[in-house]
Structure formats: structure tokens, C-alpha cells
Design a protein around this motif. Structure first.
Motif, PDB file in Angstrom:
ATOM      1  N   PRO A  92      -6.550   9.628  -3.315  1.00  0.00           N
ATOM      2  CA  PRO A  92      -6.476  10.659  -2.283  1.00  0.00           C
ATOM      3  C   PRO A  92      -6.612  10.080  -0.871  1.00  0.00           C
ATOM      4  O   PRO A  92      -6.146  10.677   0.093  1.00  0.00           O
ATOM      5  N   ALA A  93      -7.193   8.885  -0.763  1.00  0.00           N
ATOM      6  CA  ALA A  93      -7.321   8.229   0.539  1.00  0.00           C
ATOM      7  C   ALA A  93      -6.002   7.617   1.004  1.00  0.00           C
ATOM      8  O   ALA A  93      -5.850   7.298   2.177  1.00  0.00           O
ATOM      9  N   ASP A  94      -5.047   7.457   0.079  1.00  0.00           N
ATOM     10  CA  ASP A  94      -3.759   6.848   0.416  1.00  0.00           C
ATOM     11  C   ASP A  94      -2.662   7.466  -0.450  1.00  0.00           C
ATOM     12  O   ASP A  94      -2.084   6.790  -1.306  1.00  0.00           O
ATOM     13  N   PRO A  95      -2.343   8.754  -0.257  1.00  0.00           N
ATOM     14  CA  PRO A  95      -1.400   9.443  -1.133  1.00  0.00           C
ATOM     15  C   PRO A  95       0.012   8.871  -1.122  1.00  0.00           C
ATOM     16  O   PRO A  95       0.776   9.104  -2.052  1.00  0.00           O
ATOM     17  N   ASP A  96       0.368   8.110  -0.094  1.00  0.00           N
ATOM     18  CA  ASP A  96       1.686   7.475  -0.057  1.00  0.00           C
ATOM     19  C   ASP A  96       1.609   5.998  -0.430  1.00  0.00           C
ATOM     20  O   ASP A  96       2.591   5.269  -0.299  1.00  0.00           O
ATOM     21  N   GLY A  97       0.447   5.579  -0.927  1.00  0.00           N
ATOM     22  CA  GLY A  97       0.240   4.182  -1.283  1.00  0.00           C
ATOM     23  C   GLY A  97       0.658   3.879  -2.715  1.00  0.00           C
ATOM     24  O   GLY A  97       1.459   4.596  -3.320  1.00  0.00           O
ATOM     25  N   THR A  98       0.098   2.825  -3.248  1.00  0.00           N
ATOM     26  CA  THR A  98       0.424   2.350  -4.591  1.00  0.00           C
ATOM     27  C   THR A  98       0.148   3.431  -5.627  1.00  0.00           C
ATOM     28  O   THR A  98      -0.896   4.066  -5.626  1.00  0.00           O
ATOM     29  N   GLU A  99       1.121   3.631  -6.518  1.00  0.00           N
ATOM     30  CA  GLU A  99       0.984   4.601  -7.596  1.00  0.00           C
ATOM     31  C   GLU A  99       0.557   3.890  -8.879  1.00  0.00           C
ATOM     32  O   GLU A  99       0.951   2.754  -9.121  1.00  0.00           O
ATOM     33  N   LEU A 100      -0.246   4.594  -9.675  1.00  0.00           N
ATOM     34  CA  LEU A 100      -0.651   4.091 -10.983  1.00  0.00           C
ATOM     35  C   LEU A 100       0.091   4.911 -12.032  1.00  0.00           C
ATOM     36  O   LEU A 100      -0.075   6.130 -12.108  1.00  0.00           O
ATOM     37  N   LEU A 101       0.928   4.246 -12.826  1.00  0.00           N
ATOM     38  CA  LEU A 101       1.701   4.886 -13.878  1.00  0.00           C
ATOM     39  C   LEU A 101       0.856   4.962 -15.147  1.00  0.00           C
ATOM     40  O   LEU A 101       0.327   3.943 -15.602  1.00  0.00           O
TER      41      LEU A 101
END
Length: 128
Positions: free
Chosen positions: A45-54
């Protein structure tokens, strides 16, 4: 170049989504049906456009022996950065998360390892 997405294999995608959002505090970014499985990613939530975890289905035959070997040796599948390992350890323990390694200070890094209930050991870490 930057890391856009990383993944963890999970036994049950619905349970993994619940654990990673309701317990760990990540936010669901994508949840797209793909045949019998789903393309599910979560983000901080601190970086919603950051690295995604699949949250990757663990159906491939190589996954089970790979993960079992990591767990048997106490090796985390991946690591998440936190502000304070001791505080996060206390918060997660209060939510019923089972830790396989309590916080340990290793020079400038403090780490702890928990069971994500989905077949993986996950490390949390912070640097002093």
C-alpha cells in the motif's frame, strides 16, 4: 531496468490472497481468471505502482520438491523489507502467524522468518 514483478508459488490462490492482504497488509492489484487459475498480484500500500507480487499456482511438478527442500533446510523463498523487524514480528505473531525464526540481528541487518501458510517460508528484514 527495474524489477516489475516477482512471484511466490502458492497451494491455494484464494487462501494466499486472504493471507497476503488481510494478514500481511498488501493490496490486491490484479485478479484475472486464467482457465482454472487466476492471475493475482498484490502490492505494498506504500507503493501501489511499485513491484507486484504474483501469487502463482504451484501446480507444476517441479514446484513441490523445490519448495519442500527449501522449507526442510529453513531457507526463505523471498524477503520483504519492513521498517522494524521486532515490531512486525510482534504484530504478525499477534495475528497468529507462525515464525520459524524469531528476530536475529546479523550486523546491520535484522531478520525473522515466517510460514506464509501457502507452502513458503518468507523472511522479513530491515537494515539499521
Amino acid at each position: 531496468m527495474k524489477i516489475h514483478m516477482a512471484g511466490v508459488f502458492v497451494d491455494d490462490q484464494a487462501e494466499a490472497l486472504r493471507f497476503y492482504t488481510e494478514v500481511l497488509g498488501f493490496q490486491k492489484k490484479h485478479d484475472v481468471p486464467v482457465g482454472e487459475d487466476r492471475w493475482i498480484t498484490v502490492v505494498s500500500p506504500a507503493d501501489p505502482d511499485g513491484t507486484e507480487l504474483l501469487l502463482e499456482p504451484s501446480g507444476h511438478p517441479a514446484v513441490k520438491p523445490f519448495r519442500e527442500a527449501l522449507v526442510a533446510d529453513g531457507i526463505p523463498y523471498t524477503s520483504f523489507a519492513v521498517e522494524d523487524v521486532h515490531a512486525e514480528f510482534a504484530r504478525l505473531q499477534g495475528l497468529g502467524v507462525r515464525f520459524t525464526q524469531e528476530p536475529v540481528e546479523m550486523g546491520p541487518v535484522t531478520v525473522a522468518v515466517f510460514d506464509d501458510t501457502c507452502g513458503n517460508l518468507i523472511q522479513i528484514a530491515h537494515t539499521a
